[in-house]
Motif scaffolding. Structure first.
Motif, mmCIF file in Angstrom:
data_model
loop_
_atom_site.group_PDB
_atom_site.id
_atom_site.type_symbol
_atom_site.label_atom_id
_atom_site.label_comp_id
_atom_site.label_asym_id
_atom_site.label_seq_id
_atom_site.Cartn_x
_atom_site.Cartn_y
_atom_site.Cartn_z
ATOM 1 N N VAL A 48 -2.204 0.746 -6.289
ATOM 2 C CA VAL A 48 -1.693 0.933 -4.940
ATOM 3 C C VAL A 48 -2.231 2.272 -4.462
ATOM 4 N N LEU A 49 -2.901 2.272 -3.324
ATOM 5 C CA LEU A 49 -3.457 3.493 -2.769
ATOM 6 C C LEU A 49 -2.851 3.757 -1.400
ATOM 7 N N LEU A 50 -2.442 4.991 -1.189
ATOM 8 C CA LEU A 50 -2.020 5.439 0.129
ATOM 9 C C LEU A 50 -3.137 6.301 0.687
ATOM 10 N N VAL A 51 -3.830 5.810 1.699
ATOM 11 C CA VAL A 51 -4.915 6.549 2.345
ATOM 12 C C VAL A 51 -4.335 7.297 3.534
ATOM 13 N N VAL A 73 -3.048 0.224 0.457
ATOM 14 C CA VAL A 73 -4.055 -0.724 -0.029
ATOM 15 C C VAL A 73 -3.693 -1.163 -1.441
ATOM 16 N N PHE A 74 -3.808 -2.465 -1.694
ATOM 17 C CA PHE A 74 -3.510 -3.039 -2.998
ATOM 18 C C PHE A 74 -4.764 -3.694 -3.564
ATOM 19 N N MET A 166 8.462 0.245 -3.058
ATOM 20 C CA MET A 166 7.314 0.379 -2.156
ATOM 21 C C MET A 166 6.622 -0.963 -1.944
ATOM 22 N N ILE A 167 6.485 -1.743 -3.002
ATOM 23 C CA ILE A 167 5.845 -3.060 -2.876
ATOM 24 C C ILE A 167 6.698 -3.997 -2.034
#
Length: 299
Positions: A48-51, A73-74, A166-167
């Motif tokens: 899991v990315l937080l941009v 983003v997953f 979060m998911i």
């Protein structure tokens, strides 16, 4: 509000770099990783990315996403993807959590991540964020990152619960729209995706293993394309059929397991996705000319 958010993010990014990634979970900032998005391609983990800043093109299976604003983003190992930085977009900033399915499974009440909307090939891996969502998720990642550094004996339970929340929050968001961008050579891209998907399933290192895709239809389903298109592309680019590629990889892995493990033939058959040991024996003999046991004894 935006200033406080930026200050908090910079504070996390100024910590010393992580030197190790544990087996089941890692939480870090993108700056701490000392690399750009393209380097996050260890494909045996969910991510899991937080941009928060910067721009990239995410090529995910046969779709592409232009990520030029804050996004969640997953990604996972069974959907081929790649990152392509956008020139003059500045440094990519944000957070990354990488984890195994086993790490999160207990918090997801038995729901398979592979079958969840966030990780299915026909799902949407990108969620653009408004200011409130960005603030909430940044705070969540900051708590996870801070907890990751502590010696608290139950810190991974806390990280697991934060990740699960979060998911679940993401399932209520509106996913981003993708673009089906036709590459210069569509056959080359489809073939590259197929070969990547084939590659990430090996080597088999444990008898408890993610199911291996064993035929062209299963690969086509995973890539969300028609099986005829897959077969035609692979044959055109490589000169070999999809089935031949799959069989060669299965035979090669079977040989390694027969020679370098003490697993029984039945265990090896099961680890490679064969329903019965006899199916595996017949498959191996067809391609090698002798039975698996004879091959092991000859080695």
């Amino acid at each position: 509000m935006a200033e406080n958010l930026a200050t908090a993010t910079r504070a996390a990014m100024n910590r010393p770099p992580l030197t190790t990634i544990i087996q089941d979970v890692a939480v870090m900032t993108l700056a701490e990783a000392h690399c750009d998005m393209a380097a996050f391609d260890r494909r045996d983990l969910f991510k899991v990315l937080l941009v928060t800043e910067g721009a990239n093109e995410l090529h995910y299976a046969t779709r592409s996403y232009h990520i030029d604003r804050p996004a969640l983003v997953f990604t996972n190992k069974l959907v081929p993807y790649s990152w392509e930085p956008v020139e003059s977009s500045g440094e990519q900033k944000g957070f990354l959590c990488a984890f195994t399915e086993d790490f999160l499974q207990s918090a997801m009440r038995g729901v398979s991540l592979m079958e969840s909307v966030l990780y299915r090939v026909d799902g949407n891996p990108v969620y653009f964020l408004d200011e409130a969502q960005l603030r909430y998720l940044t705070d969540t990642f900051l708590r996870m990152r801070q907890e990751y550094d502590t010696d608290y004996p139950h810190k991974f339970d806390l990280i697991r619960n934060q990740l699960s929340i979060m998911i679940h929050e993401a399932t209520r968001m509106q996913p981003a729209s993708s673009q089906h961008i036709a590459p210069v050579n569509a056959a080359e891209r489809v073939t590259a995706l197929f070969l990547t998907l084939l590659d990430v399933q090996f080597p088999v290192t444990t008898q408890i293993h993610q199911p291996i895709l064993k035929n062209a239809q299963e690969y086509a389903d995973r890539l969300a394309i028609h099986v005829n298109s897959l077969n035609r592309s692979v044959k055109e680019i490589t000169g070999k059929s999809t089935t031949t590629h799959i069989a060669e990889r299965l035979v090669g892995e079977a040989k390694v397991l027969l020679l370098h493990t003490d697993w029984s033939v039945g265990d090896i058959a099961d680890s490679l996705g064969f329903e019965y040991a006899t199916y595996f024996t017949n498959f191996f003999k067809k391609h090698v000319g002798i039975t698996p046991l004879a091959f092991r004894n000859a080695g």
